[in-house]
Design an enzyme around this catalytic site. Structure first.
Site, PDB file in Angstrom:
ATOM      1  N   TYR A 150       2.706  10.100  -0.135  1.00  0.00           N
ATOM      2  CA  TYR A 150       3.925   9.453   0.655  1.00  0.00           C
ATOM      3  C   TYR A 150       5.259   9.769  -0.021  1.00  0.00           C
ATOM      4  O   TYR A 150       6.264   9.380   0.746  1.00  0.00           O
ATOM      5  CB  TYR A 150       3.862   7.751   0.786  1.00  0.00           C
ATOM      6  CG  TYR A 150       2.483   7.551   1.474  1.00  0.00           C
ATOM      7  CD1 TYR A 150       1.598   8.610   2.146  1.00  0.00           C
ATOM      8  CD2 TYR A 150       1.901   6.204   1.332  1.00  0.00           C
ATOM      9  CE1 TYR A 150       0.382   7.906   2.657  1.00  0.00           C
ATOM     10  CE2 TYR A 150       1.037   5.561   2.153  1.00  0.00           C
ATOM     11  CZ  TYR A 150       0.077   6.583   2.695  1.00  0.00           C
ATOM     12  OH  TYR A 150      -1.170   6.062   3.426  1.00  0.00           O
ATOM     13  N   HIS A 199      -7.805   9.439  -1.452  1.00  0.00           N
ATOM     14  CA  HIS A 199      -7.098   9.368  -0.127  1.00  0.00           C
ATOM     15  C   HIS A 199      -8.102   9.814   0.753  1.00  0.00           C
ATOM     16  O   HIS A 199      -8.102   9.187   2.113  1.00  0.00           O
ATOM     17  CB  HIS A 199      -5.810   9.902  -0.374  1.00  0.00           C
ATOM     18  CG  HIS A 199      -4.945   9.649   0.668  1.00  0.00           C
ATOM     19  ND1 HIS A 199      -3.536   9.341   0.413  1.00  0.00           N
ATOM     20  CD2 HIS A 199      -5.054   9.095   1.866  1.00  0.00           C
ATOM     21  CE1 HIS A 199      -3.117   9.130   1.454  1.00  0.00           C
ATOM     22  NE2 HIS A 199      -3.857   8.698   2.446  1.00  0.00           N
ATOM     23  N   ASP A 230       1.021  -1.227  -0.166  1.00  0.00           N
ATOM     24  CA  ASP A 230      -0.032  -0.086  -0.033  1.00  0.00           C
ATOM     25  C   ASP A 230       0.951   1.455   0.022  1.00  0.00           C
ATOM     26  O   ASP A 230       1.524   1.467   1.048  1.00  0.00           O
ATOM     27  CB  ASP A 230      -1.061  -0.100   1.255  1.00  0.00           C
ATOM     28  CG  ASP A 230      -1.973   1.251   1.289  1.00  0.00           C
ATOM     29  OD1 ASP A 230      -2.791   1.011   0.830  1.00  0.00           O
ATOM     30  OD2 ASP A 230      -1.291   2.244   2.012  1.00  0.00           O
ATOM     31  N   LYS A 287      -2.926   6.016  -4.128  1.00  0.00           N
ATOM     32  CA  LYS A 287      -4.157   7.013  -3.699  1.00  0.00           C
ATOM     33  C   LYS A 287      -4.050   8.276  -4.412  1.00  0.00           C
ATOM     34  O   LYS A 287      -2.898   8.864  -4.595  1.00  0.00           O
ATOM     35  CB  LYS A 287      -4.222   6.929  -2.281  1.00  0.00           C
ATOM     36  CG  LYS A 287      -4.302   5.510  -1.436  1.00  0.00           C
ATOM     37  CD  LYS A 287      -4.185   5.963  -0.058  1.00  0.00           C
ATOM     38  CE  LYS A 287      -3.864   4.782   0.549  1.00  0.00           C
ATOM     39  NZ  LYS A 287      -2.427   4.231   0.908  1.00  0.00           N
TER      40      LYS A 287
END
Length: 305
Positions: A54, A116, A49, A83
């Site tokens: 990120y 997200h 994931d 996401k």
């Protein structure tokens, strides 16, 4: 030893491994995620994931590519999620944003693409309050193009999810939210499961995690001898018991770690089963405490909490 992880079936027929690797780092260091994904795949993780925000999709992609080239795993054996971030909710932004993610991931498709958060902002962080249905049309378009195998949401509340289920052409298969023994989310989990939406747990350890010392005073779960005794009974850690508790509720979990031994430990939870009384014991640690309240979004119209 490579652990064989059970899967859960999504409403589109897809199989999602019930345990995956979370990759978010508050203070990422170069190579950190690259190594964690390498170790995870070697240990048997097949569910990875990540997310645009990120800023680690390139490292995730490098590790996946490396393990495929080494013959450790085939692409079709992996379940990769990324996401869409809050500043790309305009329908026209969804396709180019996913294409950018795929390029970084070195993949032709992802297995799951998520919205997200239900909030939307411009590049200055100002509220755009874009209708979820407009964003979702963009999500349906990338699904139609084969750039993702499935689409879903993250951090949506019941009302937001209900509207999407009622009005969207393609229903979301997943709602990824914070769920753990100190935030059990029974009402939301039941709401999702009754509508064939799989609730997926991020921050699945909650206050069990040693990474959350800032919540001293709330973290009885770290010290309570009853939970310690339960862990000792099965030769496991408190964290492993917490993860098993969630998977026995048919909730896929995404524990994150950047330590090889902990990554291997987190996947080693399928050789014991908690009894009903033991499940109730873990359930009793709920204090409805959010580790990830994202209060920076609280002023935005579509803030879900």
């Amino acid at each position: 030893m490579v652990v064989d992880v059970p899967s859960i079936k999504l409403s589109n027929g897809q199989e999602m491994p019930i345990l995956g690797l979370g990759t978010y780092a508050r203070k990422p260091e170069p190579g950190q995620v690259l190594n964690s994904v390498r170790w995870a795949i070697d240990a048997g993780y097949r569910h990875i994931d990540t997310a645009t925000v990120y800023k680690n999709e390139a490292e995730v992609g490098e590790a996946i590519s490396e393990k495929i080239d080494q013959g450790v795993v085939k692409r079709e054996q992996l379940f990769v999620t990324t996401k869409l971030w809050n500043d790309k909710h305009a329908r026209s932004d969804v396709l180019p944003t996913l294409k950018e993610s795929l390029a970084k991931l070195r993949l032709d498709y992802v297995d799951l693409y998520l919205v997200h958060w239900p909030v939307s902002v411009n590049d200055k962080g100002e509220d755009l309050a874009i209708d979820h249905l407009d964003t979702w049309k963009g999500m349906e378009e990338v699904l139609e193009l084969g750039l993702t195998k499935a689409i879903g949401v993250s951090n949506f509340n019941e009302e937001q999810l209900e509207r999407l289920l009622r009005e969207a052409t393609v229903k979301p298969v997943v709602n990824q939210v914070e769920i753990n023994p100190t935030l059990t989310q029974h009402k939301l989990v039941r709401f999702c499961q009754e509508r064939s939406v799989v609730p997926v747990a991020y921050t699945p350890l909650g206050l069990v995690s040693d990474a959350r010392p800032e919540f001293a005073g709330l973290d009885v779960i770290k010290t309570d001898p009853k939970l310690g005794g339960l862990a000792d009974k099965y030769g496991k850690t408190r964290a492993q018991v917490a993860l098993r508790y969630l998977t026995q509720r048919n909730i896929p979990v995404l524990p994150k770690s950047f330590t090889k031994s902990r990554i291997e430990q987190n996947i080693n939870i399928f050789d014991f089963t908690l009894s009903d009384d033991e499940m109730a014991l873990v359930d009793g640690y709920n204090i409805d405490h959010r580790c990830v309240p994202s209060k920076a979004f609280a002023h935005l119209k579509n803030y879900p909490f």
